[in-house]
Structures are given as C-alpha cells and as structure tokens.
Design a protein around this motif. Structure first.
Motif, PDB file in Angstrom:
ATOM      1  N   LEU A 169      47.150  31.999  36.880  1.00 13.25           N
ATOM      2  CA  LEU A 169      48.189  33.028  36.780  1.00 13.25           C
ATOM      3  C   LEU A 169      48.062  33.814  35.481  1.00 13.25           C
ATOM      4  CD1 LEU A 169      51.179  31.032  38.258  1.00 13.25           C
ATOM      5  CD2 LEU A 169      50.279  33.174  39.167  1.00 13.25           C
ATOM      6  N   ASN A 170      47.739  33.138  34.409  1.00 10.62           N
ATOM      7  CA  ASN A 170      47.546  33.836  33.138  1.00 10.62           C
ATOM      8  C   ASN A 170      46.296  34.710  33.151  1.00 10.62           C
ATOM      9  OD1 ASN A 170      49.780  33.119  31.459  1.00 10.62           O
ATOM     10  ND2 ASN A 170      48.959  31.042  31.318  1.00 10.62           N
ATOM     11  N   MET A 171      45.268  34.279  33.863  1.00  8.44           N
ATOM     12  CA  MET A 171      44.084  35.133  34.004  1.00  8.44           C
ATOM     13  C   MET A 171      44.453  36.425  34.726  1.00  8.44           C
ATOM     14  SD  MET A 171      41.341  33.965  32.516  1.00  8.44           S
ATOM     15  CE  MET A 171      40.092  35.014  33.275  1.00  8.44           C
ATOM     16  N   TYR A 172      45.301  36.327  35.740  1.00 10.32           N
ATOM     17  CA  TYR A 172      45.702  37.514  36.498  1.00 10.32           C
ATOM     18  C   TYR A 172      46.624  38.429  35.706  1.00 10.32           C
ATOM     19  CZ  TYR A 172      43.842  35.339  40.745  1.00 10.32           C
ATOM     20  OH  TYR A 172      43.016  34.769  41.686  1.00 10.32           O
ATOM     21  N   SER A 173      47.369  37.858  34.778  1.00 11.76           N
ATOM     22  CA  SER A 173      48.333  38.676  34.028  1.00 11.76           C
ATOM     23  C   SER A 173      47.824  38.997  32.621  1.00 11.76           C
ATOM     24  CB  SER A 173      49.692  37.963  33.967  1.00 11.76           C
ATOM     25  OG  SER A 173      49.554  36.653  33.417  1.00 11.76           O
ATOM     26  N   LYS A 174      47.677  38.003  31.785  1.00  9.79           N
ATOM     27  CA  LYS A 174      47.333  38.237  30.387  1.00  9.79           C
ATOM     28  C   LYS A 174      45.888  38.697  30.181  1.00  9.79           C
ATOM     29  CE  LYS A 174      50.742  34.875  28.812  1.00  9.79           C
ATOM     30  NZ  LYS A 174      50.991  33.601  28.082  1.00  9.79           N
ATOM     31  N   ALA A 175      44.986  38.245  31.054  1.00  6.49           N
ATOM     32  CA  ALA A 175      43.570  38.595  30.883  1.00  6.49           C
ATOM     33  C   ALA A 175      43.134  39.770  31.755  1.00  6.49           C
ATOM     34  CB  ALA A 175      42.698  37.381  31.184  1.00  6.49           C
ATOM     35  N   ARG A 176      44.062  40.377  32.456  1.00  6.17           N
ATOM     36  CA  ARG A 176      43.698  41.448  33.398  1.00  6.17           C
ATOM     37  C   ARG A 176      43.082  42.649  32.690  1.00  6.17           C
ATOM     38  NH1 ARG A 176      43.563  42.957  38.196  1.00  6.17           N
ATOM     39  NH2 ARG A 176      44.121  40.862  38.805  1.00  6.17           N
ATOM     40  N   LYS A 177      43.519  42.947  31.483  1.00  2.00           N
ATOM     41  CA  LYS A 177      42.967  44.094  30.764  1.00  2.00           C
ATOM     42  C   LYS A 177      41.470  43.918  30.531  1.00  2.00           C
ATOM     43  CE  LYS A 177      43.690  46.961  26.658  1.00  2.00           C
ATOM     44  NZ  LYS A 177      44.495  47.154  25.412  1.00  2.00           N
ATOM     45  N   ALA A 178      41.056  42.690  30.269  1.00  2.00           N
ATOM     46  CA  ALA A 178      39.640  42.424  29.988  1.00  2.00           C
ATOM     47  C   ALA A 178      38.820  42.201  31.252  1.00  2.00           C
ATOM     48  CB  ALA A 178      39.515  41.204  29.072  1.00  2.00           C
ATOM     49  N   PHE A 179      39.430  41.585  32.275  1.00  4.04           N
ATOM     50  CA  PHE A 179      38.649  41.145  33.432  1.00  4.04           C
ATOM     51  C   PHE A 179      39.132  41.712  34.761  1.00  4.04           C
ATOM     52  CE2 PHE A 179      38.038  37.720  30.310  1.00  4.04           C
ATOM     53  CZ  PHE A 179      36.648  37.710  30.252  1.00  4.04           C
ATOM     54  N   GLY A 180      39.996  42.699  34.727  1.00  5.50           N
ATOM     55  CA  GLY A 180      40.561  43.230  35.964  1.00  5.50           C
ATOM     56  C   GLY A 180      39.537  43.729  36.959  1.00  5.50           C
ATOM     57  N   ASP A 181      38.422  44.272  36.469  1.00 10.77           N
ATOM     58  CA  ASP A 181      37.407  44.796  37.397  1.00 10.77           C
ATOM     59  C   ASP A 181      36.577  43.697  38.043  1.00 10.77           C
ATOM     60  OD1 ASP A 181      36.538  44.395  34.775  1.00 10.77           O
ATOM     61  OD2 ASP A 181      34.873  45.786  34.958  1.00 10.77           O
ATOM     62  N   PHE A 182      36.787  42.439  37.641  1.00 13.83           N
ATOM     63  CA  PHE A 182      36.092  41.319  38.271  1.00 13.83           C
ATOM     64  C   PHE A 182      37.032  40.471  39.125  1.00 13.83           C
ATOM     65  CE2 PHE A 182      33.761  42.151  34.291  1.00 13.83           C
ATOM     66  CZ  PHE A 182      32.545  42.526  34.841  1.00 13.83           C
ATOM     67  N   MET A 183      38.267  40.934  39.312  1.00 18.06           N
ATOM     68  CA  MET A 183      39.267  40.197  40.065  1.00 18.06           C
ATOM     69  C   MET A 183      39.832  41.065  41.179  1.00 18.06           C
ATOM     70  SD  MET A 183      41.632  38.828  36.943  1.00 18.06           S
ATOM     71  CE  MET A 183      41.046  37.714  35.672  1.00 18.06           C
ATOM     72  N   PRO A 184      40.483  40.437  42.160  1.00 16.54           N
ATOM     73  CA  PRO A 184      41.240  41.229  43.126  1.00 16.54           C
ATOM     74  C   PRO A 184      42.391  41.956  42.415  1.00 16.54           C
ATOM     75  CG  PRO A 184      41.027  38.938  43.830  1.00 16.54           C
ATOM     76  CD  PRO A 184      40.581  38.992  42.411  1.00 16.54           C
ATOM     77  N   GLU A 185      42.764  43.106  42.934  1.00 21.11           N
ATOM     78  CA  GLU A 185      43.922  43.796  42.394  1.00 21.11           C
ATOM     79  C   GLU A 185      45.179  42.998  42.713  1.00 21.11           C
ATOM     80  OE1 GLU A 185      46.288  48.098  42.731  1.00 21.11           O
ATOM     81  OE2 GLU A 185      44.346  47.809  43.725  1.00 21.11           O
ATOM     82  N   ILE A 186      46.065  42.869  41.749  1.00 15.72           N
ATOM     83  CA  ILE A 186      47.325  42.153  41.953  1.00 15.72           C
ATOM     84  C   ILE A 186      48.427  43.185  42.187  1.00 15.72           C
ATOM     85  CG2 ILE A 186      48.985  40.521  40.989  1.00 15.72           C
ATOM     86  CD1 ILE A 186      46.203  39.334  41.541  1.00 15.72           C
ATOM     87  N   TYR A 187      49.074  43.095  43.345  1.00 20.98           N
ATOM     88  CA  TYR A 187      50.113  44.066  43.686  1.00 20.98           C
ATOM     89  C   TYR A 187      51.487  43.648  43.170  1.00 20.98           C
ATOM     90  CZ  TYR A 187      46.506  45.593  46.962  1.00 20.98           C
ATOM     91  OH  TYR A 187      45.327  46.022  47.530  1.00 20.98           O
ATOM     92  N   HIS A 188      51.767  42.347  43.253  1.00 25.47           N
ATOM     93  CA  HIS A 188      53.092  41.886  42.827  1.00 25.47           C
ATOM     94  C   HIS A 188      53.091  40.365  42.707  1.00 25.47           C
ATOM     95  CE1 HIS A 188      57.402  41.807  42.269  1.00 25.47           C
ATOM     96  NE2 HIS A 188      57.547  40.975  43.282  1.00 25.47           N
ATOM     97  N   ALA A 189      53.873  39.848  41.765  1.00 22.68           N
ATOM     98  CA  ALA A 189      54.081  38.405  41.626  1.00 22.68           C
ATOM     99  C   ALA A 189      55.582  38.143  41.582  1.00 22.68           C
ATOM    100  CB  ALA A 189      53.416  37.880  40.360  1.00 22.68           C
ATOM    101  N   GLU A 190      56.027  37.160  42.341  1.00 21.45           N
ATOM    102  CA  GLU A 190      57.459  36.847  42.446  1.00 21.45           C
ATOM    103  C   GLU A 190      57.659  35.357  42.215  1.00 21.45           C
ATOM    104  OE1 GLU A 190      61.408  38.116  43.031  1.00 21.45           O
ATOM    105  OE2 GLU A 190      59.694  39.421  43.445  1.00 21.45           O
ATOM    106  N   TYR A 191      58.553  35.042  41.277  1.00 22.82           N
ATOM    107  CA  TYR A 191      58.858  33.644  40.975  1.00 22.82           C
ATOM    108  C   TYR A 191      60.065  33.195  41.767  1.00 22.82           C
ATOM    109  CZ  TYR A 191      60.364  29.513  38.335  1.00 22.82           C
ATOM    110  OH  TYR A 191      60.753  28.251  37.978  1.00 22.82           O
ATOM    111  N   SER A 192      59.958  32.030  42.398  1.00 21.02           N
ATOM    112  CA  SER A 192      61.063  31.470  43.151  1.00 21.02           C
ATOM    113  C   SER A 192      61.761  30.398  42.327  1.00 21.02           C
ATOM    114  CB  SER A 192      60.552  30.857  44.463  1.00 21.02           C
ATOM    115  OG  SER A 192      61.573  30.114  45.096  1.00 21.02           O
ATOM    116  N   LYS A 193      62.996  30.661  41.931  1.00 20.01           N
ATOM    117  CA  LYS A 193      63.753  29.691  41.140  1.00 20.01           C
ATOM    118  C   LYS A 193      64.023  28.421  41.937  1.00 20.01           C
ATOM    119  CE  LYS A 193      66.139  33.115  38.276  1.00 20.01           C
ATOM    120  NZ  LYS A 193      67.464  33.664  37.865  1.00 20.01           N
ATOM    121  N   GLU A 194      64.207  28.589  43.230  1.00 18.16           N
ATOM    122  CA  GLU A 194      64.540  27.448  44.076  1.00 18.16           C
ATOM    123  C   GLU A 194      63.381  26.463  44.194  1.00 18.16           C
ATOM    124  OE1 GLU A 194      65.980  26.464  48.657  1.00 18.16           O
ATOM    125  OE2 GLU A 194      65.504  28.519  48.061  1.00 18.16           O
TER     126      GLU A 194
END
Length: 358
Positions: free
Chosen positions: A81-106
């Motif tokens: 999850l951190n690779m998709y969020s925090k590291a996306r600036k550096a590695f975004g072109d080597f990953m799938p595009e992330i459209y949305h992330a939703e956290y479920s409190k339940e």
C-alpha cells in the motif's frame, strides 16, 4: 472482521455504500457503473482478495481490478500500500494506475481500485526469450533508487520499506543460518534426504558456517528498490503485440531495498529452477540476461566493476545460502511440502562453491 472472505455480494454492498462509482469518474466518466455480472475472483486468502470487475461506461464495457488488503496492519500489505501511495512519484510508471483506495473502519480492510494490466502468464507461452523485453524495464526501475539515489529520498521510504542491511534483517539472516544447520542435521536422519545431502554434507555445512554474508561484491555493486517476486503472474503488459513492451510490475508486497542483482535472479533463476526443458541452456541464458542487464544499467550511469555473470552467480548463491536452502530443508523435514529444488540447490552450491572459493 479482518480476513473475512470477500464475495460478489460483499463487493456490491461495499461499492454502493461507499459510492465508488463517483471515485472513478475521472478515469471512466460520470456514467460509469458496476456491472454486477461477470465478476471474476483471481484470489481470496487471509491476506488479500483480488477481483476483476466489469464496468458499464458511456464509451462501452470496461474493466477494473479490485484488490482488498485484509488487515492493514500486516507488514506485507502495508509495504504494498505504501508503494502505491508514497512511492508512486518514483515508480508510478512501473505500476498499475491507482484510481481510488477506501479504508473500511468496520473490517479494517483497504479496498483499492486499480488499472487492469494483463499478466504475461495470461498472454504468452512464457520463455527466456521474453526476458529481453522485461530486463530493460527492470534496469530502468532499479536505476531510479540505486545507491545514493535511494538515500537522497530515504525519508519517503523510512519506517516501512524493509532494508537489506538493517539490524532486523541481519539478525534474521543469522537466525536462518543457525536454523539451516539444524535442519541439515535433521535431514541427514531421513534416508531419502541423506542420499541427496551426504555426498557434500561436510562441504555445505562448512560453507553455511561462513555466512550469512558471503559476497561483499554484491553490496559494492549497489542496492536498489527491488520487487522480489518476478514470476510471469506478477509482470504485466497491455501492448504485447508491439515491438517494445510497456512493462508493469504487479503485486508489490515483497518490495525491499536489496542488492539489485537479487531481482535478476528472481526473474531468470527462479524460472529456470522449475523448467527442466530450459535447464540445458541455463549457462547461455544467464550470460545473455546478465550482460543485457549490465548494459541497460550503464545507460543510467551505473557501471558494475565485476563481470555481470559473476555478479549474477554471487546473487543466486547468496539467496540460496541465506534463505532458499533453509526453506527447502524446513518444508521437507517438517512435512510442509516437497522440497523440489533441494537437489538442484546442492548441485549449484557445490559447483559455485568451488568456482568462488567458498
């Protein structure tokens, strides 16, 4: 509850409850809706659930990948999850595009909607010839955060990305060294394993005692952020018919800062270990791939002092001795599953051990 099985009804309920259609408008338009038919589950385990979902859009049918990370506090899920969020600036072109992330409190799960990237496994009869298309992308990715380039941005990765030289990882390698010696001893009491181990038992035991760090040249060659699980299922491409592939790497839970040559072994060596039909060509395949990787890294200003084939062999031996041999022995002795690679590892250790003075 964390770890709960995900099914079609669960997805429909969560999609509607959190109005996920609104969160993908920028990619698919305001008219995009979830098609309740044709959902396909690729995987559902205690750790994650991966689905291909169909969408109805104004431009026609489309698809999206849903990956549900169960129990966010699990270390590997946190890394991905951190690779998709925090590291996306550096590695975004080597990953799938992330459209949305939703956290479920339940449930304490994280629901991630991402681009559909077709894996190589689903598109081609995977052979070593395909490495020529993958290695340039791998080298380009490694070069981004190789050596000092990583330390210039270390604050981005601090606290969540495993690092090879950290005290925790060094301690774990020392623990595995002792466990490997113990399981070697236990394996010698099994007639079937004794037949495999006995001819070189003393030599293997002596080599392992020298560890867990066998080749300082690997650290001198530099470390990079590595993927660490480069099987065909985790390598994707949506333009497979083009001369030059736009390669993406999938499933980043094993990401870590490691000696960069480890990833080439993950790509080439693991494939060859399980493919008897290509084993006779292993020397030529390794030589071609190692030299191609070194040539590609040179394009980004990274020049290896050691011969590329030697560095590859060192990386393969280091991985076998610091972890993989232990796993094969553990699986066999404890009856977890068959250690299919044990005999091959013993042969490689004997051969490389003599070549490299181990």
């Amino acid at each position: 509850m964390a770890g709960k099985t995900i099914n079609g009804s669960t997805i429909i309920h969560f999609w509607n409850e959190h109005q996920l259609s609104k969160h993908i408008e920028s990619a698919f338009g305001k008219e995009a809706e979830l098609n309740r038919r044709g959902m396909k589950c690729f995987k559902d385990s205690f750790k994650s659930s991966i689905w291909k979902l169909n969408l109805l859009t104004k431009k026609g049918p489309s698809s999206i990948i849903l990956k549900v990370f169960k129990s966010y506090d699990r270390e590997k899920n946190a890394v991905e999850l951190n690779m998709y969020s925090k590291a996306r600036k550096a590695f975004g072109d080597f990953m799938p595009e992330i459209y949305h992330a939703e956290y479920s409190k339940e449930s304490k799960n994280v629901w991630v909607l991402m681009e559909t990237i077709q894996s190589l496994e689903s598109q081609v009869v995977y052979t070593p010839h395909h490495f020529d298309q993958i290695i340039p992308a791998l080298a380009k990715m490694h070069a981004r955060m190789h050596g000092h380039r990583f330390y210039e941005h270390r604050d981005v990765f601090a606290g969540w990305l495993p690092e090879y030289h950290s005290e925790e990882k060094i301690q774990r390698r020392n623990e595995i060294k002792e466990l490997t010696l113990a399981y070697l001893e236990k394996a010698m009491n099994r007639p079937d394993l004794n037949a495999v181990l006995a001819p070189s038992y003393s030599q293997i035991q002596r080599i392992i005692r020298k560890g867990p760090h066998y080749f300082p040249e690997l650290l001198e060659a530099g470390q990079s952020i590595c993927h660490s699980d480069l099987q065909a299922l985790n390598i994707g491409c949506n333009n497979i018919k083009d001369a030059r592939w736009n390669v993406k790497f999938l499933d980043w839970e094993g990401a870590r800062y490691d000696p960069c040559w480890f990833d080439l072994v993950s790509l080439v060596g693991v494939f060859l270990s399980y493919r008897d039909d290509w084993r006779k060509d292993e020397t030529a395949i390794v030589a071609r791939c190692a030299r191609l990787y070194a040539d590609e890294m040179r394009k980004y200003g990274i020049v290896f002092k050691q011969d590329p084939v030697t560095l590859y062999t060192m990386a393969e031996m280091q991985l076998i001795l610091e972890k993989n041999l232990y796993l094969q022995l553990y699986w066999e002795v404890e009856g977890v599953k068959r250690g299919y690679l044990l005999r091959g590892y013993m042969e490689k250790i004997n051969k490389a051990g003599k070549q490299m003075g181990l």
